[in-house]
Design a protein around this motif. Structure first.
Motif, PDB file in Angstrom:
ATOM      1  N   ARG A 521     -21.607  -6.821  52.609  1.00 50.83           N
ATOM      2  CA  ARG A 521     -21.667  -6.266  51.250  1.00 50.83           C
ATOM      3  C   ARG A 521     -22.504  -7.130  50.335  1.00 50.83           C
ATOM      4  NH1 ARG A 521     -15.356  -4.230  50.351  1.00 50.83           N
ATOM      5  NH2 ARG A 521     -15.510  -2.400  51.731  1.00 50.83           N
ATOM      6  N   SER A 522     -22.535  -8.433  50.598  1.00 50.38           N
ATOM      7  CA  SER A 522     -23.404  -9.289  49.791  1.00 50.38           C
ATOM      8  C   SER A 522     -24.877  -8.954  49.999  1.00 50.38           C
ATOM      9  CB  SER A 522     -23.161 -10.761  50.146  1.00 50.38           C
ATOM     10  OG  SER A 522     -23.623 -11.056  51.462  1.00 50.38           O
ATOM     11  N   MET A 523     -25.201  -8.305  51.127  1.00 51.34           N
ATOM     12  CA  MET A 523     -26.561  -7.853  51.402  1.00 51.34           C
ATOM     13  C   MET A 523     -26.741  -6.373  51.067  1.00 51.34           C
ATOM     14  SD  MET A 523     -27.277  -9.754  55.057  1.00 51.34           S
ATOM     15  CE  MET A 523     -29.013  -9.327  54.985  1.00 51.34           C
ATOM     16  N   ASP A 524     -25.775  -5.799  50.341  1.00 52.54           N
ATOM     17  CA  ASP A 524     -25.798  -4.382  49.965  1.00 52.54           C
ATOM     18  C   ASP A 524     -25.796  -3.472  51.187  1.00 52.54           C
ATOM     19  OD1 ASP A 524     -25.843  -4.994  47.273  1.00 52.54           O
ATOM     20  OD2 ASP A 524     -28.032  -5.130  47.208  1.00 52.54           O
ATOM     21  N   ILE A 525     -25.041  -3.869  52.214  1.00 52.09           N
ATOM     22  CA  ILE A 525     -24.910  -3.069  53.428  1.00 52.09           C
ATOM     23  C   ILE A 525     -23.468  -2.584  53.521  1.00 52.09           C
ATOM     24  CG2 ILE A 525     -25.041  -3.062  55.946  1.00 52.09           C
ATOM     25  CD1 ILE A 525     -27.123  -5.242  55.788  1.00 52.09           C
ATOM     26  N   ASP A 526     -23.287  -1.293  53.394  1.00 57.74           N
ATOM     27  CA  ASP A 526     -21.960  -0.684  53.529  1.00 57.74           C
ATOM     28  C   ASP A 526     -21.783  -0.296  54.996  1.00 57.74           C
ATOM     29  OD1 ASP A 526     -19.521   0.382  53.086  1.00 57.74           O
ATOM     30  OD2 ASP A 526     -20.217   2.166  52.029  1.00 57.74           O
ATOM     31  N   ALA A 527     -20.945  -1.018  55.706  1.00 56.34           N
ATOM     32  CA  ALA A 527     -20.853  -0.851  57.162  1.00 56.34           C
ATOM     33  C   ALA A 527     -19.399  -0.852  57.598  1.00 56.34           C
ATOM     34  CB  ALA A 527     -21.613  -1.968  57.881  1.00 56.34           C
ATOM     35  N   ASP A 528     -19.172  -0.223  58.756  1.00 57.92           N
ATOM     36  CA  ASP A 528     -17.895  -0.318  59.466  1.00 57.92           C
ATOM     37  C   ASP A 528     -18.027  -1.431  60.497  1.00 57.92           C
ATOM     38  OD1 ASP A 528     -16.772   1.775  58.082  1.00 57.92           O
ATOM     39  OD2 ASP A 528     -17.500   3.284  59.505  1.00 57.92           O
ATOM     40  N   ALA A 529     -17.155  -2.409  60.410  1.00 54.82           N
ATOM     41  CA  ALA A 529     -17.238  -3.572  61.297  1.00 54.82           C
ATOM     42  C   ALA A 529     -15.912  -3.765  62.006  1.00 54.82           C
ATOM     43  CB  ALA A 529     -17.597  -4.831  60.507  1.00 54.82           C
ATOM     44  N   SER A 530     -15.993  -4.127  63.274  1.00 55.70           N
ATOM     45  CA  SER A 530     -14.794  -4.442  64.058  1.00 55.70           C
ATOM     46  C   SER A 530     -15.045  -5.744  64.807  1.00 55.70           C
ATOM     47  CB  SER A 530     -14.476  -3.313  65.046  1.00 55.70           C
ATOM     48  OG  SER A 530     -15.523  -3.138  65.975  1.00 55.70           O
ATOM     49  N   VAL A 531     -14.050  -6.614  64.763  1.00 58.65           N
ATOM     50  CA  VAL A 531     -14.107  -7.909  65.454  1.00 58.65           C
ATOM     51  C   VAL A 531     -12.827  -8.043  66.266  1.00 58.65           C
ATOM     52  CG1 VAL A 531     -14.348 -10.394  65.209  1.00 58.65           C
ATOM     53  CG2 VAL A 531     -15.457  -8.883  63.564  1.00 58.65           C
ATOM     54  N   TYR A 532     -12.950  -8.228  67.561  1.00 56.77           N
ATOM     55  CA  TYR A 532     -11.768  -8.328  68.422  1.00 56.77           C
ATOM     56  C   TYR A 532     -12.094  -9.171  69.648  1.00 56.77           C
ATOM     57  CZ  TYR A 532     -14.122  -4.771  71.223  1.00 56.77           C
ATOM     58  OH  TYR A 532     -15.039  -4.084  71.983  1.00 56.77           O
ATOM     59  N   ARG A 533     -11.058  -9.572  70.340  1.00 60.10           N
ATOM     60  CA  ARG A 533     -11.191 -10.332  71.584  1.00 60.10           C
ATOM     61  C   ARG A 533     -10.619  -9.506  72.725  1.00 60.10           C
ATOM     62  NH1 ARG A 533     -12.880 -15.521  71.112  1.00 60.10           N
ATOM     63  NH2 ARG A 533     -12.864 -16.400  69.010  1.00 60.10           N
ATOM     64  N   ASP A 534     -11.314  -9.512  73.850  1.00 60.07           N
ATOM     65  CA  ASP A 534     -10.852  -8.756  75.006  1.00 60.07           C
ATOM     66  C   ASP A 534      -9.774  -9.533  75.749  1.00 60.07           C
ATOM     67  OD1 ASP A 534     -12.184 -10.752  76.395  1.00 60.07           O
ATOM     68  OD2 ASP A 534     -13.964  -9.522  76.801  1.00 60.07           O
ATOM     69  N   GLY A 535      -9.342  -8.998  76.887  1.00 59.20           N
ATOM     70  CA  GLY A 535      -8.271  -9.636  77.633  1.00 59.20           C
ATOM     71  C   GLY A 535      -8.607 -11.029  78.100  1.00 59.20           C
ATOM     72  N   GLY A 536      -9.898 -11.312  78.316  1.00 55.80           N
ATOM     73  CA  GLY A 536     -10.321 -12.646  78.725  1.00 55.80           C
ATOM     74  C   GLY A 536     -10.544 -13.596  77.576  1.00 55.80           C
ATOM     75  N   GLY A 537     -10.404 -13.118  76.335  1.00 60.20           N
ATOM     76  CA  GLY A 537     -10.568 -13.967  75.169  1.00 60.20           C
ATOM     77  C   GLY A 537     -11.964 -13.972  74.578  1.00 60.20           C
ATOM     78  N   ARG A 538     -12.888 -13.133  75.094  1.00 60.83           N
ATOM     79  CA  ARG A 538     -14.250 -13.125  74.570  1.00 60.83           C
ATOM     80  C   ARG A 538     -14.331 -12.296  73.296  1.00 60.83           C
ATOM     81  NH1 ARG A 538     -19.909 -11.258  77.586  1.00 60.83           N
ATOM     82  NH2 ARG A 538     -21.246 -12.645  76.365  1.00 60.83           N
ATOM     83  N   LEU A 539     -15.054 -12.810  72.311  1.00 58.51           N
ATOM     84  CA  LEU A 539     -15.170 -12.148  71.017  1.00 58.51           C
ATOM     85  C   LEU A 539     -16.201 -11.030  71.084  1.00 58.51           C
ATOM     86  CD1 LEU A 539     -13.989 -12.552  68.102  1.00 58.51           C
ATOM     87  CD2 LEU A 539     -16.159 -13.660  67.560  1.00 58.51           C
ATOM     88  N   HIS A 540     -15.840  -9.859  70.546  1.00 58.67           N
ATOM     89  CA  HIS A 540     -16.736  -8.711  70.459  1.00 58.67           C
ATOM     90  C   HIS A 540     -16.902  -8.346  68.987  1.00 58.67           C
ATOM     91  CE1 HIS A 540     -16.549  -7.288  74.803  1.00 58.67           C
ATOM     92  NE2 HIS A 540     -15.689  -8.309  74.762  1.00 58.67           N
ATOM     93  N   VAL A 541     -18.129  -8.075  68.576  1.00 62.76           N
ATOM     94  CA  VAL A 541     -18.432  -7.697  67.196  1.00 62.76           C
ATOM     95  C   VAL A 541     -19.264  -6.415  67.229  1.00 62.76           C
ATOM     96  CG1 VAL A 541     -19.552  -8.350  65.042  1.00 62.76           C
ATOM     97  CG2 VAL A 541     -18.390 -10.087  66.407  1.00 62.76           C
ATOM     98  N   THR A 542     -18.813  -5.400  66.497  1.00 62.32           N
ATOM     99  CA  THR A 542     -19.537  -4.128  66.400  1.00 62.32           C
ATOM    100  C   THR A 542     -19.748  -3.795  64.930  1.00 62.32           C
ATOM    101  OG1 THR A 542     -18.504  -3.344  68.452  1.00 62.32           O
ATOM    102  CG2 THR A 542     -19.571  -1.705  67.052  1.00 62.32           C
ATOM    103  N   ILE A 543     -21.000  -3.530  64.562  1.00 59.25           N
ATOM    104  CA  ILE A 543     -21.366  -3.186  63.189  1.00 59.25           C
ATOM    105  C   ILE A 543     -22.083  -1.843  63.221  1.00 59.25           C
ATOM    106  CG2 ILE A 543     -22.608  -3.897  61.118  1.00 59.25           C
ATOM    107  CD1 ILE A 543     -22.505  -6.762  62.175  1.00 59.25           C
ATOM    108  N   GLU A 544     -21.573  -0.888  62.449  1.00 57.51           N
ATOM    109  CA  GLU A 544     -22.182   0.441  62.371  1.00 57.51           C
ATOM    110  C   GLU A 544     -22.509   0.755  60.917  1.00 57.51           C
ATOM    111  OE1 GLU A 544     -20.591   3.623  64.989  1.00 57.51           O
ATOM    112  OE2 GLU A 544     -18.946   2.220  65.334  1.00 57.51           O
ATOM    113  N   SER A 545     -23.780   1.068  60.672  1.00 54.41           N
ATOM    114  CA  SER A 545     -24.224   1.392  59.328  1.00 54.41           C
ATOM    115  C   SER A 545     -25.592   2.049  59.402  1.00 54.41           C
ATOM    116  CB  SER A 545     -24.287   0.129  58.450  1.00 54.41           C
ATOM    117  OG  SER A 545     -24.836   0.426  57.179  1.00 54.41           O
ATOM    118  N   GLY A 546     -25.888   2.836  58.408  1.00 58.23           N
ATOM    119  CA  GLY A 546     -27.207   3.440  58.325  1.00 58.23           C
ATOM    120  C   GLY A 546     -28.236   2.538  57.681  1.00 58.23           C
TER     121      GLY A 546
END
Length: 803
Positions: A521-546
């Motif tokens: 948002r500080s970059m004026d980007i309105d996005a849906d973001a998800s941050v999670y760790r899988d069963g092995g503990g690895r971090l996953h980041v997904t950003i969706e925006s136009g």
């Protein structure tokens, strides 16, 4: 003209009756008004309904009167008209108009209030006339109408302004905006519909706070003993409640709004804005330490504010107001504070996601146990021993075919049964050793006595061959059944791993998500973001925006995003080709690998029967597959390519490598006729987070691993995939940990022909840094030693620390 004056009142009376009829019909109540009208559902009689309607009308009349008494910078009073605009065209609007008119008359007299009364009447008329239009349902229709009416009446009233007042344009502009905002926020504050989103809840809470601030502006004019303002006293109590129940940020925000309202009402310097916001901020820090410490900190903050403004203006009354508010706050019941604090709490995420994951994990685990139980049930039924191995049944079947038509059958099988049985027993051992029965294997007395000896011997041999065929068929059928029901256990293993991952402690990282959304948002980007760790503990980041282009244009955007979420990130190879509106990032592995491949087809063949590939899964595991189809040429190439494709799909989907190899073996065993050949399979899996490495082999040539100064030879004892019979025959598995600098060599049997491997160890000891060069050197040396009598493929892997 007479008709025009009567019609509104008649229509209003009919409209009122229509409202009462609607309230009596409980089943037709609107869902959006369920919260506000739930009390009406409990009311059984018409008298109760009328009482509630009367109470509602009284509230609107009271609010209209209070809002009309709120002053802005001296003589401005747009909030009474805004209250009428938000009340609608019904009976509530009539009572709001009545209250506002009385407030304007009693609060400032006819000469001053006639302008605002006219504005209130005009805005109610607009509401009444246009309430059936579709545009009226817009949340901005009535605020816009209120602003226009206020601007019109302000323009007409500007001709009578005294010289000491604000410039006409400034006052009109201020009142137009306050009328617009007041109508919008009052309407939202009084709405009783169900709010289904966090934004709607936040908008409603802000509207209630703004409406409360406007109401307190009216009470701020009431001063007790020329010292304590009732409005400011009530504002202080609200600030204290907000700071204690909502924390320092909420306390500062509420203090700023209420302080600004008090300053605007008094038309003075912004002292109360500073004092209330500072007190709310400071006391909010001590909100969890009990009321006494909290109140003391609030009083101290108020005293400091008075001291800071001492040279400009003395606000002794603020100290008295703070003290009185503190005493009353100490006496307030906890239930009331909790009720007010309910509106101030942030909308925090609950444990619904983790609960759903646990629910799904239990479902999958139950399904896994069901497959495992099915496996045991079928295994017990299939493994029951048969009774077709008795040799005596061979002689019985031959006798049923030959002796049944012989004239001496009664003598042989009844009168002299013991002698016949002894002759069969004597011939059994020789028959089993030779694989067939010969006339000479039978005793002499039986040969002399049997009239149909050649036919009997021929029948015995036919039955012996039939038994062998049945045994072979039964073995093949049992093996195929074993493979088929063995897949139940493989499926149980796959589901069990899925259940373990769903039920793991890892999951979403809400703190990292909030940080990421704030950065975007500080970059004026309105996005849906998800941050999670899988069963092995690895971090996953997904950003969706136009609007990801501003982010992707940054040269070091990965480093910046890594600093935001607190982990080093890299682009996902699987999502590299996706649309630019979605960005998928993974936690970067601390280890990196370099891979070299060299291959040569058999002399005289157009294609090589060896196939291989390597890839990295989303779990950060490097998988290297090398398959060698039986034979050479197109058929072997097709077999090995299918093997690699099947294995790759299972590994990319997260199936355990050992289970994937067993499934592959089962698929090859269940082949149809000769349409599939056999294949040796080599699988190497390296966890790039820990260095844990596993080698899985079905009939494959030895592999070599150099770690430090030592070289380890990894042999294989199982048969090729498609030959290893039985349910769940596991591949040879070797586990180790590869440290940075370790090198592995995987090759087909065309490269490593026999146990002579000193030449390969010497190559490894040379310390190749270029894996392609090592693969080419290995292939060249193998060609010089063994020729090109088979397909030859070499895969080299080196593990290094990520730069």
């Amino acid at each position: 003209m007479q008709q025009r004056r009567v019609t509104p009142f008649c229509t209003l009376h009919n409209y009122n009756n229509h409202i009462l009829c609607k309230l009596r019909r409980k089943r037709t109540m609107d869902v959006g008004s369920q919260g506000r009208l739930s009390a009406l559902k409990a009311a059984g009689s018409g008298a109760d309904v009328r009482l509630l309607v009367a109470a509602r009308c009284g509230i609107y009349m009271l609010l209209g009167g209070v809002m009309s008494c709120s002053r802005v910078l001296g003589d401005g009073a747009p909030f009474g008209m805004a209250m009428v605009a938000c009340s609608g065209p019904g009976i509530s609007g009539v009572f709001a108009l009545t209250g506002a008119a009385l407030g304007y008359l009693l609060g400032g007299g006819l000469e001053w209030g006639i302008r605002y009364i006219a504005a209130a009447v005009l805005v109610y008329t607009v509401s009444f006339v246009f309430h059936e239009l579709e545009a009226y349902k817009s949340s901005f229709f009535m605020p816009t109408a209120a602003g226009l009416v206020m601007g019109l009446t302000g323009f007409l009233g500007s001709f009578s302004m005294s010289p000491g007042q604000l410039p006409a344009a400034a006052e009109i502009f201020l009142e137009v905006n306050l009328a617009f905002g007041g109508t919008y926020f009052f309407r939202e504050a009084l709405s009783g519909g169900l709010r289904e989103t966090e934004t709607a809840e936040l908008r409603h809470s802000v509207s209630v706070m703004i409406m409360s601030a406007c109401a307190l502006m009216a009470f701020s004019r009431i001063v007790i003993f020329d010292t304590v303002s009732v409005g400011r006293f009530m504002a202080l109590v609200l600030v204290m409640t907000s700071a204690m129940k909502g924390g320092m940020l909420t306390g500062a925000a509420v203090g700023t709004v209420l302080g600004l309202a008090m300053d605007v009402s008094s038309a003075g310097a912004p002292f109360y804005t500073m004092a209330y916001s500072f007190a709310g901020l400071l006391s909010g820090v001590f909100g969890k330490h009990g009321r006494v410490i909290f109140v003391l900190s609030f009083i101290l903050a108020g005293a400091l504010s008075v001291v800071c403004a001492w040279t400009a203006e003395v606000h002794i009354n603020a100290l008295f107001e703070t003290f009185c508010a503190s005493v009353v706050f100490m006496l307030l019941p906890g239930s009331l504070l909790n009720h007010v604090g309910l509106m101030l709490q942030h909308m925090e995420r609950g444990s619904g996601e983790s609960g759903l994951r646990r629910f799904a994990a239990n479902r999958v685990r139950n399904l896994s146990e069901a497959y495992a139980g099915l496996f045991e049930t079928v295994r017990r039924s299939v493994e029951e021993p048969g009774n077709d191995e008795n040799v005596a049944r061979i002689f019985d079947r031959a006798a049923d075919e030959v002796c049944v038509r012989c004239k001496n059958k009664n003598r042989c099988w009844n009168a002299e049964y013991v002698d016949t049985l002894s002759a069969m027993n004597d011939a059994t051992q020789a028959m089993v050793e030779h694989g067939s029965l010969d006339v000479s294997d039978l005793p002499g007395f039986f040969r002399d006595r049997c009239d149909k000896l050649p036919a009997f011997v021929s029948a015995v041999n036919a039955e012996l061959r039939a038994q062998a065929y049945r045994k072979q068929l039964r073995i093949g059928l049992t093996e195929n059944r074993s493979v088929a029901w063995g897949q139940y256990m493989d499926m149980a293993d796959v589901l069990s791993r899925v259940a373990d991952e769903l039920g793991s402690l890892n999951g979403s990282d809400p703190l990292a998500e909030r940080r990421l959304i704030r950065y975007l948002r500080s970059m004026d980007i309105d996005a849906d973001a998800s941050v999670y760790r899988d069963g092995g503990g690895r971090l996953h980041v997904t950003i969706e925006s136009g609007r990801l282009t501003p982010l992707l244009r940054e040269e070091n955007y990965l480093e910046k995003l890594s600093a935001v979420v607190g982990a080093r990130l890299c682009r996902s190879a699987a999502a590299a080709g996706e649309e630019c509106s979605k960005l998928v990032l993974l936690e970067a592995e601390p280890l990196a690998v370099s891979v070299g491949i060299a291959a040569m087809k058999k002399k005289g063949e157009k294609v090589s029967g060896d196939k291989g590939t390597y890839f990295k899964t989303d779990a950060g595991v490097l998988c290297v597959i090398l398959a060698d189809g039986t034979g050479c040429g197109d058929e072997a190439a097709q077999d090995s390519a299918q093997v690699v494709a099947i294995l790759e799909k299972f590994l990319r989907s997260g199936v355990d490598p050992a289970v994937a190899m067993k499934i592959l073996n089962s698929v090859l065993l269940l082949r149809s006729g000769d349409s599939w050949g056999y294949a040796t399979v080599d699988l190497m899996c390296v966890d790039l987070f820990t260095g844990e490495t596993c080698f899985y082999k079905y009939g494959a040539a030895p592999s070599y691993v150099k770690s430090g100064k030592s070289i380890r030879r990894i042999k294989c004892e199982t048969l090729a995939a498609g030959i290893s019979m039985g349910a769940g025959i596991a591949p040879d598995t070797v586990r180790m940990r590869l440290r940075p600098g370790s090198t592995a060599v995987i090759a087909t049997d065309g490269v490593i022909v026999d146990a002579e491997d000193e030449w390969l160890k010497q190559l490894l000891n040379k310390g190749f840094d270029d894996m392609k060069a090592l693969a080419r050197a290995t292939l060249k040396e193998a060609e010089s030693r063994y020729g090109v009598n088979d397909d030859m493929t070499v895969v080299t892997v080196r593990v290094e620390e990520r730069a």
